[in-house]
Design an enzyme around this catalytic site. Structure first.
Site, PDB file in Angstrom:
ATOM      1  N   ASP A 177      -3.763   6.456   7.743  1.00  9.77           N
ATOM      2  CA  ASP A 177      -3.577   7.082   6.674  1.00  9.77           C
ATOM      3  C   ASP A 177      -3.928   8.567   6.803  1.00  9.77           C
ATOM      4  O   ASP A 177      -5.017   8.860   7.138  1.00  9.77           O
ATOM      5  CB  ASP A 177      -4.515   6.429   5.691  1.00  9.77           C
ATOM      6  CG  ASP A 177      -4.477   7.109   4.036  1.00  9.77           C
ATOM      7  OD1 ASP A 177      -4.081   8.131   3.984  1.00  9.77           O
ATOM      8  OD2 ASP A 177      -5.373   6.401   3.318  1.00  9.77           O
TER       9      ASP A 177
ATOM     10  N   HIS B  46      -1.303   4.024   4.487  1.00 15.55           N
ATOM     11  CA  HIS B  46      -1.683   4.240   3.310  1.00 15.55           C
ATOM     12  C   HIS B  46      -0.859   3.445   2.276  1.00 15.55           C
ATOM     13  O   HIS B  46       0.309   3.237   2.267  1.00 15.55           O
ATOM     14  CB  HIS B  46      -1.426   5.666   2.756  1.00 15.55           C
ATOM     15  CG  HIS B  46      -2.060   6.133   1.316  1.00 15.55           C
ATOM     16  ND1 HIS B  46      -3.367   6.388   1.113  1.00 15.55           N
ATOM     17  CD2 HIS B  46      -1.578   6.113  -0.004  1.00 15.55           C
ATOM     18  CE1 HIS B  46      -3.725   6.612   0.143  1.00 15.55           C
ATOM     19  NE2 HIS B  46      -2.684   6.514  -0.715  1.00 15.55           N
TER      20      HIS B  46
ATOM     21  N   SER C  44      -6.126   4.680  -3.933  1.00 13.64           N
ATOM     22  CA  SER C  44      -5.508   6.053  -3.791  1.00 13.64           C
ATOM     23  C   SER C  44      -6.073   6.868  -5.014  1.00 13.64           C
ATOM     24  O   SER C  44      -7.313   7.206  -5.224  1.00 13.64           O
ATOM     25  CB  SER C  44      -3.961   5.935  -3.974  1.00 13.64           C
ATOM     26  OG  SER C  44      -3.374   6.952  -3.394  1.00 13.64           O
TER      27      SER C  44
END
Ligand SMILES: *[C@@H]1O[C@H](CO)[C@@H](O)[C@H](O)[C@H]1NC(C)=O
Length: 340
Positions: A280, A310, A178
């Site tokens: 995601d 995600h 991320s």
């Protein structure tokens, strides 16, 4: 309103434990993020209990906290796997955690567990870097801190006893998830222009890296309400991280966008593994990044998990969270074998 169109599903089937954890996570972080782009740290810290390192092996991995520069709170948590002593060299993963540049640290429970799992399953030393957080510290602090950790490792000599003798600085990988994946990219760019004495970056593992831009992508629109990330949340994270007054086309966020001036083809950018999840919102940007690396003649591999949300990797109960470690392992073995 309901859609029966399978290809347009916006949420995968998830175990209830994961749903519950996600709901709690979203509730807490939303409660701590203020509309004036500040964070209620006191409240956030209540829900982010920290764990100590453990020099006594835990699940086959021992851990230590190493200080680099107390003035800028630069330190890392070091994870050392109990591999057999006849292994002549152990690769090193420099790991940057996720959390929108604004939350988590190497001693957060989930980050600590993930880094330990990487160390055990990948048989690698993991250097989990503490970087300062936004919005108290904005771009480029996080990149400076991230790169600072690499430079510190480069200057490690025999008087620094925290690394085992078979730790191999010529087999370093950068990894990040991320926001940590975004950080990893920028550190990898800096590293490819820097003359290290001993450190050699042989790969970059970008796990659902956080990239952005002004123009919305198809996946950002489709998953604009989540799960996990929503446009409202990602917009907030960019506002908290980027210099005040800049938009999401800032080169930190939109790395190959209209305001970026990054020609990666001339750089010694490391071989890259890109991990993408089918649920995601960031996936379109990750695919574009992959295409750009390919176009620039870089070695890059993409693995996709159609059912992954995600941050799936943080949930050991999800199958994909095991699969991604296998894929990381394959990638690392390939890079190490190519080096002979
Ligand atoms: C932001 O809002 C919080 C809570 O309402 C307030 O305490 C704080 O002073 C504000 N900060 C700024 C920089 O406006």
């Amino acid at each position: 309103m309901s859609s029966s169109n399978q290809t347009q599903r916006i949420s995968p089937d998830l175990p209830w434990t994961v749903r519950l954890l996600l709901a709690a996570h979203v509730l807490i972080t939303d409660a701590c993020r203020r509309s004036n782009i500040t964070i209620n740290r006191r409240l956030l810290n209540l829900f982010d209990p920290k764990v100590s390192p453990s020099s006594k092996p835990h699940n086959g991995v021992s851990s230590f906290d190493i200080n680099i520069d107390p003035l800028r709170h630069l330190w890392f948590r070091l994870f050392i796997p109990m591999v057999t002593s006849d292994v002549s060299s152990i690769p090193i993963i420099i790991y940057y955690h996720g959390g929108g540049f604004a939350s988590n640290s190497p001693n957060s429970i989930a980050i600590n567990s993930l880094a330990r799992r990487f160390s055990r399953r990948l048989k690698a030393i993991v250097v989990s870097v503490n970087y300062r957080l936004a919005p108290e510290h904005r771009y480029p602090t996080q990149y400076d801190d991230g790169f600072g950790a690499l430079r510190f490792l480069d200057n490690v000599d025999n008087t620094n006893h925290f690394l085992p003798s078979n730790a191999d600085l010529s087999q370093c990988f950068i990894a990040g998830d991320s926001a940590g994946g975004n950080l990893g990219h920028h550190v990898a760019v800096r590293a490819s222009e820097y003359d290290f004495k001993r450190v050699k970056i042989v790969g970059f593992m970008a796990i659902q890296p956080f990239f952005g831009g002004e123009e919305r992508t198809e996946s950002e629109i489709r998953f604009s309400e989540g799960p996990v990330l929503s446009l409202k949340r990602t917009d907030w994270f960019w506002k908290a991280f980027l210099p005040e007054g800049s938009d999401r086309d800032h080169p930190a966020s939109n790395v190959f966008g209209p305001k970026a001036d990054l020609d990666i083809s001339g750089l010694k950018f490391p071989a890259t593994l890109m991990v993408v999840g089918g649920f995601d919102p960031l996936q379109d940007r990750q695919r574009s990044y992959y295409e750009e690396l390919k176009r620039s003649g870089k070695e890059v591999k993409m693995v996709e998990y159609p059912n992954a949300i995600h941050a799936f990797y943080a949930f050991p109960m999800l199958t994909e969270s095991s699969l991604v470690i296998n894929d990381m392992n394959d990638f690392m073995e390939k890079q190490l074998a190519q080096r002979g």
